[in-house]
Design a protein around this motif. Structure first.
Motif, mmCIF file in Angstrom:
data_model
loop_
_atom_site.group_PDB
_atom_site.id
_atom_site.type_symbol
_atom_site.label_atom_id
_atom_site.label_comp_id
_atom_site.label_asym_id
_atom_site.label_seq_id
_atom_site.Cartn_x
_atom_site.Cartn_y
_atom_site.Cartn_z
ATOM 1 N N PHE A 1 -8.303 -7.863 6.225
ATOM 2 C CA PHE A 1 -8.063 -7.942 4.764
ATOM 3 C C PHE A 1 -8.268 -6.336 4.045
ATOM 4 N N ARG A 2 -7.485 -6.155 3.031
ATOM 5 C CA ARG A 2 -7.640 -4.821 2.067
ATOM 6 C C ARG A 2 -7.849 -5.236 0.669
ATOM 7 N N LEU A 3 -8.810 -4.460 0.084
ATOM 8 C CA LEU A 3 -9.104 -4.680 -1.170
ATOM 9 C C LEU A 3 -9.139 -3.445 -2.008
ATOM 10 N N GLY A 4 -8.469 -3.476 -3.145
ATOM 11 C CA GLY A 4 -8.180 -2.264 -4.000
ATOM 12 C C GLY A 4 -6.874 -2.103 -4.286
ATOM 13 N N LYS A 5 -6.447 -0.871 -4.488
ATOM 14 C CA LYS A 5 -5.043 -0.616 -4.997
ATOM 15 C C LYS A 5 -3.982 -0.039 -3.670
ATOM 16 N N PHE A 6 -3.287 -0.734 -3.542
ATOM 17 C CA PHE A 6 -2.374 -0.269 -2.089
ATOM 18 C C PHE A 6 -0.942 -0.937 -2.313
ATOM 19 N N GLU A 7 -0.334 -0.208 -1.301
ATOM 20 C CA GLU A 7 1.231 -0.586 -1.054
ATOM 21 C C GLU A 7 1.244 -1.839 -0.156
ATOM 22 N N HIS B 1 4.379 -0.060 4.012
ATOM 23 C CA HIS B 1 4.595 0.948 3.243
ATOM 24 C C HIS B 1 3.219 1.683 2.925
ATOM 25 N N SER B 2 2.343 1.093 3.917
ATOM 26 C CA SER B 2 0.795 1.501 3.486
ATOM 27 C C SER B 2 0.380 2.707 4.344
ATOM 28 N N ILE B 3 -0.593 3.565 3.803
ATOM 29 C CA ILE B 3 -1.148 4.762 4.917
ATOM 30 C C ILE B 3 -2.241 3.733 5.690
ATOM 31 N N GLY B 4 -2.747 2.825 5.375
ATOM 32 C CA GLY B 4 -3.637 2.079 6.324
ATOM 33 C C GLY B 4 -3.069 1.521 7.476
ATOM 34 N N PHE C 1 -10.354 -0.299 0.575
ATOM 35 C CA PHE C 1 -11.084 -0.670 1.657
ATOM 36 C C PHE C 1 -10.383 -1.611 2.512
ATOM 37 N N GLN C 2 -10.559 -1.327 3.782
ATOM 38 C CA GLN C 2 -9.911 -2.218 4.762
ATOM 39 C C GLN C 2 -10.580 -2.787 6.013
ATOM 40 N N PHE C 3 -10.674 -3.793 6.251
ATOM 41 C CA PHE C 3 -11.677 -4.371 7.407
ATOM 42 C C PHE C 3 -10.623 -5.211 8.035
ATOM 43 N N SER C 4 -11.104 -5.150 9.498
ATOM 44 C CA SER C 4 -10.405 -5.855 10.497
ATOM 45 C C SER C 4 -11.486 -6.197 11.760
ATOM 46 N N VAL C 5 -11.118 -7.338 12.412
ATOM 47 C CA VAL C 5 -11.876 -7.649 13.526
ATOM 48 C C VAL C 5 -10.996 -8.216 14.605
ATOM 49 N N ASN D 1 -14.252 -0.818 9.827
ATOM 50 C CA ASN D 1 -14.258 -0.589 8.155
ATOM 51 C C ASN D 1 -13.685 0.771 7.911
ATOM 52 N N GLU D 2 -12.844 0.721 7.033
ATOM 53 C CA GLU D 2 -11.895 1.979 6.812
ATOM 54 C C GLU D 2 -11.747 2.061 5.343
ATOM 55 N N ILE D 3 -11.671 3.358 4.882
ATOM 56 C CA ILE D 3 -11.321 3.693 3.384
ATOM 57 C C ILE D 3 -10.447 4.738 3.518
ATOM 58 N N HIS D 4 -9.099 4.092 2.866
ATOM 59 C CA HIS D 4 -8.012 5.107 2.717
ATOM 60 C C HIS D 4 -7.506 5.765 1.455
ATOM 61 N N PHE D 5 -7.124 6.785 1.061
ATOM 62 C CA PHE D 5 -6.808 7.389 0.000
ATOM 63 C C PHE D 5 -5.462 7.976 -0.025
ATOM 64 N N LEU D 6 -4.455 7.811 -0.961
ATOM 65 C CA LEU D 6 -3.369 8.352 -0.973
ATOM 66 C C LEU D 6 -2.732 8.851 -2.223
ATOM 67 N N LYS D 7 -2.683 10.067 -2.551
ATOM 68 C CA LYS D 7 -2.014 10.614 -3.787
ATOM 69 C C LYS D 7 -0.892 11.634 -3.650
ATOM 70 N N ASN D 8 0.302 10.908 -4.036
ATOM 71 C CA ASN D 8 1.648 11.719 -3.664
ATOM 72 C C ASN D 8 1.703 12.370 -2.320
ATOM 73 N N ARG D 9 1.423 13.492 -2.039
ATOM 74 C CA ARG D 9 1.678 14.191 -1.007
ATOM 75 C C ARG D 9 0.746 13.762 0.193
ATOM 76 N N PHE D 10 -0.639 13.860 -0.443
ATOM 77 C CA PHE D 10 -1.773 14.029 0.354
ATOM 78 C C PHE D 10 -2.411 12.601 0.461
ATOM 79 N N SER D 11 -2.865 12.497 1.771
ATOM 80 C CA SER D 11 -4.018 11.363 2.010
ATOM 81 C C SER D 11 -4.887 11.386 3.126
ATOM 82 N N PHE D 12 -6.170 10.557 2.961
ATOM 83 C CA PHE D 12 -7.371 10.980 3.546
ATOM 84 C C PHE D 12 -7.874 9.595 4.040
ATOM 85 N N SER D 13 -8.368 9.625 5.209
ATOM 86 C CA SER D 13 -8.663 8.349 5.742
ATOM 87 C C SER D 13 -10.167 8.472 6.684
#
Length: 329
Positions: A221-227, A231-234, A250-254, A290-302
């Motif tokens: 599952f994913r929790l937060g603001k996402f595409e 289309h997602s950085i995750g 935040f993204q979680f998978s098992v 357990n993952e945290i992803h951030f994307l803003k315009n051109r840049f992304s960070f995970s």
């Protein structure tokens, strides 16, 4: 008078050129390219003080859209979109207890290792086909396992220049050189595409070749603001999202993983190696991210925290971290 007219035409041409850049090319809704760099290491786990198992990985890849590429655009006539990703990755695997080995004058041999030393260097090409609620990502990888991967030299350099750790004995016993080729297939399905803050997904992965033979069903599952997942950085699909996209979630998978063959442990699929431990491979292992992803315009960070049960009967559970950053243009 003619000179004045010529000069005015020149100014008009320059003005129209920059106007087209701003309101022509600049108004395109999507980027067409992305460069991403990822590094994996168990040093990113705060409470860990030693290398073991999957010790490190480094990857650089390039994602792009194109109307035509090797004929791959002709597959799946009912797809919504298609894009491509190429890259190269280096990986290093080591046994546990390396610090203890360094305290003795005797160089430990393969009989003392709970898993072999192994180095990997490979290139990959994958194509992503997206649909309304799913995507399919076939990937072909090709490379080398063994001393020619130079994984030992990469670890030596990292320990000397970054972490100030000792040089480990044992790489001289790493698995022998062999050529690798593997086909990896990923399929994801979006269970609730209309929810814009909590998303559930299911995923299947199959790997077949002389590097890995595995199968893994995944739920997450994913929790937060996402595409949406396509289309997602995750899922490394943000090349399809618009230029002004913002994601933070935040993204979680098992997943259980069924292991039939692993060359970094068992050596050559077709020829038993003296340092292989094929009889100790666990058929079933469990993996959690357990993952945290951030994307803003051109840049992304995970940031990814990955935990797994032992893949070998002789080893323990394993944890490592991954950090990735990407730039779209």
């Amino acid at each position: 008078m003619p000179y004045s007219i010529h000069r005015n035409n020149l100014f008009l041409t320059i003005f129209l050129f920059f106007f087209s850049l701003k309101y022509g090319i600049g108004q395109e809704k999507y980027f067409k390219n992305q460069i991403k760099v990822t590094t994996d290491n168990d040093i990113y786990i705060i409470y860990r003080s030693t290398d073991k198992y999957y010790s490190f990985g480094g990857e650089i890849d390039y994602t792009f859209t194109s109307k035509k590429f090797l004929g791959l655009q002709n597959v799946f006539k009912n797809k919504n979109s298609v894009f491509y990703n190429i890259g190269i990755k280096s990986e290093g695997y080591t046994p546990s207890g390396l610090e203890e080995f360094l305290k003795t004058d005797i160089i430990e041999g393969p009989e003392n290792f709970d898993r072999p030393f192994a180095g990997l260097l490979y290139a990959f090409l994958n194509t992503t086909y997206t649909f309304d609620r799913s995507f399919f990502k076939p990937e072909l990888i090709s490379g080398i396992l063994g001393p020619s991967s130079n994984a030992d030299q990469i670890q030596y350099w990292f320990h000397k220049n970054i972490t100030n750790d000792l040089k480990y004995d044992g790489w001289q016993f790493q698995l022998k050189d062999q050529f690798l080729i593997n086909l990896n297939l990923d399929y994801l399905y979006d269970f609730n595409p209309n929810n814009n803050w909590l998303n559930f997904f299911g995923k299947g992965n199959i790997k077949f070749g002389n590097l890995h033979i595995q199968a893994s069903p995944t739920v997450g599952f994913r929790l937060g603001k996402f595409e949406k997942p396509t289309h997602s950085i995750g899922f490394n699909n943000s090349i399809l999202s618009s230029k002004k996209t913002t994601e933070i979630f935040f993204q979680f998978s098992v997943r259980p993983r069924f292991n039939l063959f692993n060359a970094t442990i068992q050596g050559n699929l077709f020829k038993r190696n003296l340092t292989s431990t094929s009889s100790n491979l666990n058929f079933l292992s469990w993996h959690m991210n357990n993952e945290i992803h951030f994307l803003k315009n051109r840049f992304s960070f995970s940031i990814i925290y990955s935990w797994s049960t032992s893949v070998l009967k002789t080893t323990q559970n394993h944890v490592f971290g991954a950090i990735g950053t990407a730039y779209r243009f």
